[in-house]
Design an enzyme around this catalytic site. Structure first.
Site, PDB file in Angstrom:
ATOM      1  N   ILE A 140       0.829  -1.215   0.000  1.00 36.32           N
ATOM      2  CA  ILE A 140       0.000   0.000   0.000  1.00 36.32           C
ATOM      3  C   ILE A 140       0.861   1.261   0.000  1.00 36.32           C
ATOM      4  O   ILE A 140       0.520   2.259  -0.626  1.00 36.32           O
ATOM      5  CB  ILE A 140      -1.000  -0.028   1.177  1.00 36.32           C
ATOM      6  CG1 ILE A 140      -2.066   1.043   0.986  1.00 36.32           C
ATOM      7  CG2 ILE A 140      -0.305   0.118   2.522  1.00 36.32           C
ATOM      8  CD1 ILE A 140      -3.328   0.829   1.800  1.00 36.32           C
ATOM      9  N   LYS A 141       2.022   1.194   0.658  1.00 36.80           N
ATOM     10  CA  LYS A 141       2.832   2.421   0.748  1.00 36.80           C
ATOM     11  C   LYS A 141       3.377   2.847  -0.620  1.00 36.80           C
ATOM     12  O   LYS A 141       3.651   4.011  -0.841  1.00 36.80           O
ATOM     13  CB  LYS A 141       3.957   2.279   1.769  1.00 36.80           C
ATOM     14  CG  LYS A 141       5.033   1.329   1.371  1.00 36.80           C
ATOM     15  CD  LYS A 141       6.122   1.265   2.411  1.00 36.80           C
ATOM     16  CE  LYS A 141       7.160   0.261   1.940  1.00 36.80           C
ATOM     17  NZ  LYS A 141       7.954  -0.334   2.941  1.00 36.80           N
ATOM     18  N   GLY A 142       3.498   1.927  -1.553  1.00 39.62           N
ATOM     19  CA  GLY A 142       3.788   2.268  -2.937  1.00 39.62           C
ATOM     20  C   GLY A 142       5.174   2.771  -3.222  1.00 39.62           C
ATOM     21  O   GLY A 142       6.145   2.435  -2.545  1.00 39.62           O
TER      22      GLY A 142
END
Ligand code: B12
Length: 265
Positions: A140-142
Site C-alpha cells: 500500500i505504501k507504494g
C-alpha cells in the site's frame, strides 16, 4: 533566461539526429567508465586498465581512479574521448501503448468488466531475495508518491515474498484464482533472471489449459525491453516503474471488452 523562455526555445530548436557524448565541451566525446580487473593494484594494473580503455575506443584515456579490491583485484575509473557517433534515428524504444489511469478509473473498469476483484499474485522467484521492487508495486505504501496495488479497492493482492519456488507460485496462483502473476527478478548474475523467467512461464503454460494462463508480468531493473515474447511473458516492466503504470496495464490487458492478444496463452 527564465524557465519559460528556455523551454520555448528548446521546443523550437531543431534537435540533432547524430550526437556524441558531452564532457567539457559539446561533442568532445568524453565518457567515464568503471570496471574491475582481476589483478593486484600496481603500475602494471593501471597500464592494463588503460590498454583496455584504448581497445574500447577511448582515446586519449585518463586513469582517474584505481583502488585495490582485496589482494588480487583492482577497481578503475577511466575518463576519455570516444569517436563513436550515436544515430538517434536508429534508436528503438518500447513506447507505453496503454493510457495511464487514475486509481478511481482502474477500480471502475475492473468493477464494470470483471464484476469482482482482480486478483494478483506476486513474488520474487529463484534465489532472489530483493523484495523492495515488488513491494514498491504491491504494498500500500507504494513508490514515487503513488500508492501500491493493495490500495486499489478492486484489486486483491497476494504477496508471497522472496525466494519462492516456481511450483509453489503456480500452486498459489491456482489457489487464489490469479488473473495476473507478478514476478520480480533483480539478480542477473549468470542470466538468472532470464532462466528463472523462462522456467516460470513454461511452468504456467504446462499447468494451465491454453487460453487460461494468468497474465504473466515480470519486472526488474535489468530486463531487456522488448524481450517479453522471447521470455514467454506478456509484459516486462523496468527501472522506475510505478504502481499506477502496472494497474493501468492490468486494466488494458484484462478489462477491455476485447483484450489484446496474449503471448503466454
Ligand atoms: C537493497 C539491496 C539488497 C538487499 C535486498 C533487501 C530486500 N529485502 O530487497 C540485500 C542486502 C538483502 C541484498 C542482497 C544481495 N544483493 Co543486492 N542490492 C540491493 C540494492 C542496493 C538495491 C536494490 C533495491 O532495493 N532497489 C530499489 C527498488 C525499488 O528498485 P528495483 O528493484 O529496480 O524495482 C523497481 C523496478 O525494477 C520495478 N520492478 C522490480 N520488480 C518488479 C516486479 C514487477 C512485477 C514489476 C511490475 C515491476 C518491478 O519496479 C520497481 C519500482 O520502480 C542493489 C543495488 C542498486 N542500487 O540497485 C543491490 C544489487 C541488486 N544486489 C546485488 C547482489 C549481487 C546481491 C547479493 C548476491 C550480495 C551477496 N554477495 O550476498 C545478495 C543476494 C541476495 C539474494 N539471495 O538475492 C547486485 C546484483 C548484481 C547482478 N548483476 O545481479 C546489485 C545490483 C548490487 C551490485 N551493484 O552489485 N541486496
Amino acid at each position: 533566461m527564465t524557465a519559460t523562455h528556455a523551454s520555448r526555445e528548446a521546443s523550437t530548436t531543431p534537435q540533432p539526429t547524430v550526437v556524441r557524448p558531452y564532457g567539457d565541451m559539446t561533442g568532445d566525446g568524453m565518457v567515464q567508465l568503471s570496471f574491475t580487473l582481476p589483478v593486484k593494484h600496481d603500475k602494471r594494473a593501471e597500464g592494463a586498465a588503460l590498454q583496455l580503455a584504448g581497445k574500447m575506443g577511448l582515446s586519449p584515456a585518463l586513469l582517474v581512479h584505481a583502488k585495490a579490491m582485496g589482494p588480487s583485484h583492482t577497481f578503475f575509473i577511466v575518463y576519455g574521448s570516444v569517436n563513436h557517433l550515436v544515430d538517434l534515428a536508429a534508436v528503438e524504444v518500447v513506447e507505453r501503448d496503454f493510457p495511464l489511469l487514475p486509481a478511481k478509473d482502474v477500480n471502475a473498469s475492473i468493477k464494470k468488466t470483471l464484476r469482482r476483484p482482480l486478483v494478483v499474485v506476486g513474488a520474487c522467484i529463484g534465489t532472489d531475495a530483493h523484495t523492495v521492487g515488488i513491494d514498491a508495486i504491491l504494498n500500500i505504501k507504494g513508490f514515487a508518491g503513488e500508492k501500491g496495488l493493495e490500495y486499489y479497492s478492486e484489486i486483491t493482492v497476494v504477496n508471497l515474498g522472496a525466494q519462492v519456488l516456481v511450483p509453489d507460485l503456480v500452486e498459489a496462483a491456482r489457489e487464489h484464482g490469479a488473473d495476473a502473476v507478478l514476478v520480480s527478478q533483480v539478480v542477473t548474475q549468470r542470466d538468472a533472471h532470464i532462466h528463472n523467467t523462462t522456467q516460470m512461464s513454461a511452468a504456467f503454460r504446462e499447468a494451465y489449459p491454453a487460453g487460461e494462463v494468468p497474465l504473466l508480468i515480470v519486472g526488474g531493473p535489468r530486463f531487456e525491453e522488448g524481450s517479453a515474447a522471447k521470455l514467454g511473458v506478456d509484459r516486462i516492466f523496468g527501472k522506475g516503474t510505478t504502481p499506477g503504470e502496472v494497474a493501468s496495464y492490468l486494466v488494458h490487458a484484462l478489462c477491455t471488452p476485447t483484450p489484446p492478444e496474449r503471448k503466454s496463452a
